[in-house]
Design a protein around this motif. Structure first.
Motif, PDB file in Angstrom:
ATOM      1  N   GLY A 190      45.274  41.052  46.824  1.00  0.00           N
ATOM      2  CA  GLY A 190      44.087  40.503  47.164  1.00  0.00           C
ATOM      3  C   GLY A 190      43.779  38.973  47.147  1.00  0.00           C
ATOM      4  O   GLY A 190      43.360  38.367  48.000  1.00  0.00           O
ATOM      5  N   GLN A 191      44.298  38.526  45.883  1.00  0.00           N
ATOM      6  CA  GLN A 191      44.302  37.052  45.972  1.00  0.00           C
ATOM      7  C   GLN A 191      45.309  36.361  46.563  1.00  0.00           C
ATOM      8  O   GLN A 191      45.080  35.382  46.881  1.00  0.00           O
ATOM      9  N   LEU A 195      44.677  33.265  49.815  1.00  0.00           N
ATOM     10  CA  LEU A 195      44.856  32.039  49.814  1.00  0.00           C
ATOM     11  C   LEU A 195      44.592  31.254  51.076  1.00  0.00           C
ATOM     12  O   LEU A 195      44.746  31.756  52.136  1.00  0.00           O
ATOM     13  N   PRO A 196      44.278  29.976  51.079  1.00  0.00           N
ATOM     14  CA  PRO A 196      43.882  29.300  52.201  1.00  0.00           C
ATOM     15  C   PRO A 196      45.087  29.510  53.289  1.00  0.00           C
ATOM     16  O   PRO A 196      44.817  29.144  54.389  1.00  0.00           O
ATOM     17  N   ASN A 314      36.084  32.804  40.683  1.00  0.00           N
ATOM     18  CA  ASN A 314      36.013  31.306  41.195  1.00  0.00           C
ATOM     19  C   ASN A 314      34.948  30.719  40.584  1.00  0.00           C
ATOM     20  O   ASN A 314      34.973  29.218  40.293  1.00  0.00           O
ATOM     21  N   GLY A 315      33.850  31.149  40.445  1.00  0.00           N
ATOM     22  CA  GLY A 315      32.488  30.446  40.194  1.00  0.00           C
ATOM     23  C   GLY A 315      32.904  30.266  38.651  1.00  0.00           C
ATOM     24  O   GLY A 315      32.533  28.960  38.193  1.00  0.00           O
ATOM     25  N   ILE A 330      44.922  29.248  40.847  1.00  0.00           N
ATOM     26  CA  ILE A 330      44.821  29.516  39.440  1.00  0.00           C
ATOM     27  C   ILE A 330      44.262  30.946  39.116  1.00  0.00           C
ATOM     28  O   ILE A 330      44.829  31.653  38.250  1.00  0.00           O
ATOM     29  N   THR A 331      43.522  31.289  40.081  1.00  0.00           N
ATOM     30  CA  THR A 331      42.883  32.796  40.363  1.00  0.00           C
ATOM     31  C   THR A 331      44.272  33.722  40.248  1.00  0.00           C
ATOM     32  O   THR A 331      44.220  34.891  40.005  1.00  0.00           O
ATOM     33  N   LEU A 332      45.207  33.106  41.242  1.00  0.00           N
ATOM     34  CA  LEU A 332      46.541  33.831  41.435  1.00  0.00           C
ATOM     35  C   LEU A 332      47.258  34.349  40.341  1.00  0.00           C
ATOM     36  O   LEU A 332      47.674  35.568  39.938  1.00  0.00           O
ATOM     37  N   SER A 333      47.137  33.453  39.332  1.00  0.00           N
ATOM     38  CA  SER A 333      47.773  33.776  37.894  1.00  0.00           C
ATOM     39  C   SER A 333      47.189  34.784  37.391  1.00  0.00           C
ATOM     40  O   SER A 333      47.874  35.561  36.438  1.00  0.00           O
ATOM     41  N   THR A 334      46.038  35.264  37.283  1.00  0.00           N
ATOM     42  CA  THR A 334      45.367  36.111  36.578  1.00  0.00           C
ATOM     43  C   THR A 334      45.716  37.665  37.098  1.00  0.00           C
ATOM     44  O   THR A 334      45.977  38.665  36.634  1.00  0.00           O
TER      45      THR A 334
END
Length: 530
Positions: A190-191, A195-196, A314-315, A330-334
């Motif tokens: 999902g992450q 991505l853009p 994200n927030g 950065i979120t992708l790394s989680t």
């Protein structure tokens, strides 16, 4: 001469009538059932946890445009926040509604049938969520999130049950980890899709929700060709031929009499016993620790706060001071660290055990949540503090996935299996029947043990019991009650007879659930209890 005698004794012990379970290997059918069952169930749940993160701003803009078209004025900030909160949280409400229907569905459709029928909800939700922007209806998004929540509620209840019933005890922990791994994999995918460069754009965000139909259709194409749960076929449908074929397919061997006998024993116990009510369940002292274990583990699992991390990642990173352009990566790394931790947990769970992983995971989460709170509080004072916040989030997610994320899904069904064995009470009997049992009409099982309590064979059996003591102690230490009872060759009916026929001290031990003391007081040879 002495060496020859020792060899003969060793061969006699090895040929004793109590045999260890055969070493189980993973079969293609078992792996396929775990893989495709998880793809259309656990994967979708994990995917829906993270998929709303990337298009959050685009969905809010869509709400604003739709409001302008309907009412001719821009939507208020409080209203759009309310609509967005409902869109996110209605997923959990749908999950609750779906979970409440599981007990009815599994009796009518079976485990595999329920998973297949559940895919219809995923397809309907995908259509509503993907076409909501085209229809200019934000209500379709809210309804779609509710329906996919129902899909997840059903899947999270049925899939662990299905995996637990089709997998042998030797590999049940590893097979059960498919559920946790695919949840983490769904979060990660999902992450990635958010991505853009892929679907994280204002003109493409609806494709993120259209993707929901793909895993559901994949499961619909493969799962019908895999067997149903053998336990369901034998206990609910009374189809022993189909159950035997299912066991043979999942276990990869033709001799499955041991597994069939276990299910038959459980079925006979259900016929001769009545199910305890909720009040009786809480009053029985022998079930107290099992109930406490289930309630505490699942309460901590649900209230640990990790979903807040996923929904508002994200927030959190934006307030921590990271640039908006870097936040998706950065979120992708989680998601990556979560998947890696779940895989490692699946590899070590059978060696370490469920309890140590749960204790480690919850303890580490408490530490990193505390550190994250401190770091977020002081992030405006130091330029390097956001990096500590990011590190705390990564370690928090890794702690959850290495412990509670996977071990709870495996540990709680095992404890629930013990509850299912012990929360059934004897059928109501007359006082005369109970006195007759206590006077001397003891079960054949006990009489056979007393006849074998002396002589050379009993001594040889005692030596064999000594040889098996290490395995028994290991299962006691791990708390694997079902495996211990199978090793001791005790069915539910025999436990019931023991509670009626043995002396007062032994009956007290049974009522207290004190297995160690019960083993000391039982007047039986070492054949079963060594």
């Amino acid at each position: 001469m002495e060496e020859k005698t020792k060899k003969e004794e060793k061969s006699h012990i090895d040929s004793s009538d109590v045999k260890a379970p055969p070493k189980q290997r993973l079969t293609v059918c078992l792996i396929s059932a775990a893989f495709f069952g998880s793809v259309g169930s656990s994967f979708l749940y994990g995917y829906n946890l993270s998929v709303v993160n990337a298009p959050a701003s685009f969905i809010k803009s869509f709400y604003n445009r739709t409001w302008m078209d309907r009412y001719g004025e821009p939507i208020g900030e409080d209203t759009v926040t309310l609509l967005w909160s409902v869109t996110v949280s209605v997923f959990a409400i749908g999950g609750l509604m779906g979970a409440l229907t599981v007990s009815f569905l599994i009796k009518v459709l079976g485990r595999k049938g329920t998973l297949l029928a559940n895919n219809a909800l995923a397809v309907i939700a995908a259509l509503l969520l993907a076409l909501g922007e085209t229809a200019r209806s934000f209500e379709m998004l809210i309804i779609g999130r509710f329906i996919i929540g129902m899909d997840s509620g059903v899947a999270l209840s049925v899939l662990p049950m299905y995996l637990g019933e089709i997998s042998p005890r030797q590999v049940r922990g590893s097979i059960g980890q498919f559920h946790a791994i695919f949840i983490c994999l769904g979060v990660f995918i999902g992450q990635v899709l958010g991505l853009p460069e892929i679907f994280g754009q204002e003109k493409r965000w609806n494709f993120l929700f259209a993707f929901l139909a793909f895993p559901a259709l994949l499961q619909l194409c493969v799962l019908p060709f895999l067997p149903e749960s053998p336990r369901f076929l034998l206990m609910e449908r009374r189809d022993e031929v189909a159950a035997e074929k299912a066991f043979q397919a999942f276990l990869g061997r033709t001799d499955v009499r041991r597994e069939l006998d276990e299910v038959h024993a459980e079925s006979r116990a259900q016929n001769t016993q009545r199910t305890a009510s909720v009040l009786e369940l809480f009053r029985k002292r022998s079930l107290r620790w099992q109930l406490i274990t289930v309630i505490v583990v699942m309460s901590c699992y649900q209230l640990c706060g990790l979903n807040a991390i996923w929904y508002y990642t994200n927030g959190i990173f934006e307030k921590a001071g990271f640039e908006k352009a870097l936040i998706p990566y950065i979120t992708l790394s989680t998601g990556g660290i979560e998947t890696l931790a779940a895989i490692i947990s699946g590899l070590v769970i059978e060696k370490i055990g469920r309890r140590p992983l749960l204790i480690f995971g919850f303890s580490a989460m408490a530490v990193f949540f505390s550190l994250l709170t401190v770091f977020l509080h002081f992030q405006d004072r130091f330029s390097w503090m956001p990096y500590l916040s990011f590190t705390s989030i990564l370690l928090l997610i890794a702690s959850f996935c290495s412990g509670p994320g996977g071990a709870a899904d495996v540990c709680v069904p095992a404890v629930r299996g013990g509850l299912r064995r012990r929360c059934r009470l004897p059928a109501r009997r007359s006082a005369g029947d109970q006195k007759q049992d206590l006077r001397g009409d003891q079960p054949e099982f006990l009489q056979d043990q007393r006849s074998r309590g002396s002589g050379p064979r009993a001594r040889d059996a005692g030596r064999a019991g000594t040889h098996r003591r290490q395995r028994t102690q290991e299962w006691r230490r791990r708390g694997d009650g079902e495996l211990l009872l199978t090793h001791l060759h005790l069915t539910d009916e025999q436990l019931l007879y023991m509670s009626v026929c043995v002396c007062v001290r032994e009956r007290v031990c049974v009522r207290r659930g004190d297995g160690e003391l019960l083993l000391k007081h039982l007047h039986m040879t070492g054949i079963y209890f060594c």
